[in-house]
Design an enzyme around this catalytic site. Structure first.
Site, mmCIF file in Angstrom:
data_model
loop_
_atom_site.group_PDB
_atom_site.id
_atom_site.type_symbol
_atom_site.label_atom_id
_atom_site.label_comp_id
_atom_site.label_asym_id
_atom_site.label_seq_id
_atom_site.Cartn_x
_atom_site.Cartn_y
_atom_site.Cartn_z
ATOM 1 N N VAL A 15 0.716 -1.102 -0.002
ATOM 2 C CA VAL A 15 -0.096 -0.160 0.100
ATOM 3 C C VAL A 15 0.871 1.200 0.249
ATOM 4 O O VAL A 15 0.309 2.357 0.056
ATOM 5 C CB VAL A 15 -0.995 0.029 1.180
ATOM 6 C CG1 VAL A 15 -1.960 -1.152 1.288
ATOM 7 C CG2 VAL A 15 -0.230 0.116 2.477
ATOM 8 N N LYS A 39 13.454 0.005 9.736
ATOM 9 C CA LYS A 39 12.425 -0.917 9.476
ATOM 10 C C LYS A 39 12.930 -2.089 10.094
ATOM 11 O O LYS A 39 13.559 -2.733 9.322
ATOM 12 C CB LYS A 39 12.758 -1.042 7.957
ATOM 13 C CG LYS A 39 11.479 -1.704 7.251
ATOM 14 C CD LYS A 39 11.552 -2.132 5.799
ATOM 15 C CE LYS A 39 10.571 -2.909 5.223
ATOM 16 N NZ LYS A 39 9.089 -2.679 5.162
#
Length: 230
Positions: A15, A39
């Site tokens: 997304v 991350k």
């Protein structure tokens, strides 16, 4: 110490969490804020002479204002481009919320105005047989930013994810609508109007589709002032 920390999740995989995160980091830098990002888990890494490297983590590394070694941005790098818990199992590694939280706390002690932590996939992505990624920000009491891809079904996905975040006891600090394809979805404005009226958290921006990845340009479509309010 990082004064503001946020966890970035999405309504699904693919997304645009990384582009949105990088755009937020660029917008914060334009406000003269010191920024960090991580991350914690990245699958789909490529082998390089410096070790395993992930494209998304490198984008974050290029977007932050404070220099960080790659290993601090992406401490768990996995080669197979599959779900993180499966990739970790294949690599003989065991991922836990406690371990990921430890990595994050290390970055939170560094001087910065903003720390963004990008998750993987959606809110209930497994880390192991017992824990999901959503338990990571819960352990750190970290507010959440939700990335909503503007495509058919996004209202349901967005509202369900927002509900899950709040049911887990966390604050949904805001959400970003992201166009992930060149063609706008049917009845896009109707969808946006409904989300704005029902998400019960601020819309931080509506990002256009760009042929090339240019988070510094996407930053201009964001209003992130609320992320720095007390």
């Amino acid at each position: 110490m990082a004064t503001k920390s946020y966890f970035v999740t999405g309504t699904d995989t693919g997304v645009g969490k990384t582009m949105v995160s990088a755009a937020i980091l660029h917008a914060a830098r334009a406000m003269r804020k010191r920024t960090l990002a991580m991350k914690p888990i990245a699958s789909g890494c490529e082998r390089t002479t410096e070790g395993l490297r992930n494209e998304d983590a490198l984008i974050l590394q290029n977007a932050i204002s404070e220099p960080l070694a790659y290993e601090l941005i992406n401490p768990v790098a996995l080669e197979p481009a599959i779900a993180p818990h499966v990739a970790a199992e294949q690599a003989g590694r065991h991922i836990t919320v406690d371990r990921l939280a430890g990595f994050c706390r290390g970055l939170q002690t560094r001087p910065a105005d903003l720390l963004l932590v990008e998750g993987a996939g959606g809110w209930r992505v497994p880390l192991n047989d017992r824990e999901t990624y959503g338990e990571f920000p819960r352990q750190l009491a970290m507010p959440v930013i939700l990335v909503v891809s503007l495509r058919l079904g996004c209202i349901n996905h967005a509202l369900l994810t927002a509900e899950a975040i709040r049911n887990d006891g966390l604050v949904l600090a805001g959400w970003v609508a992201n166009r992930t394809g060149p063609e706008p979805m049917s009845c896009e404005q109707d969808t946006l109007d409904y989300l704005v009226n029902h998400m019960a958290s601020p819309c931080l921006g509506i990002l256009p589709w760009l042929e090339q990845s240019r988070p510094e340009l996407l930053a201009g479509y964001l209003n992130i002032d609320s992320l720095f309010e007390k």
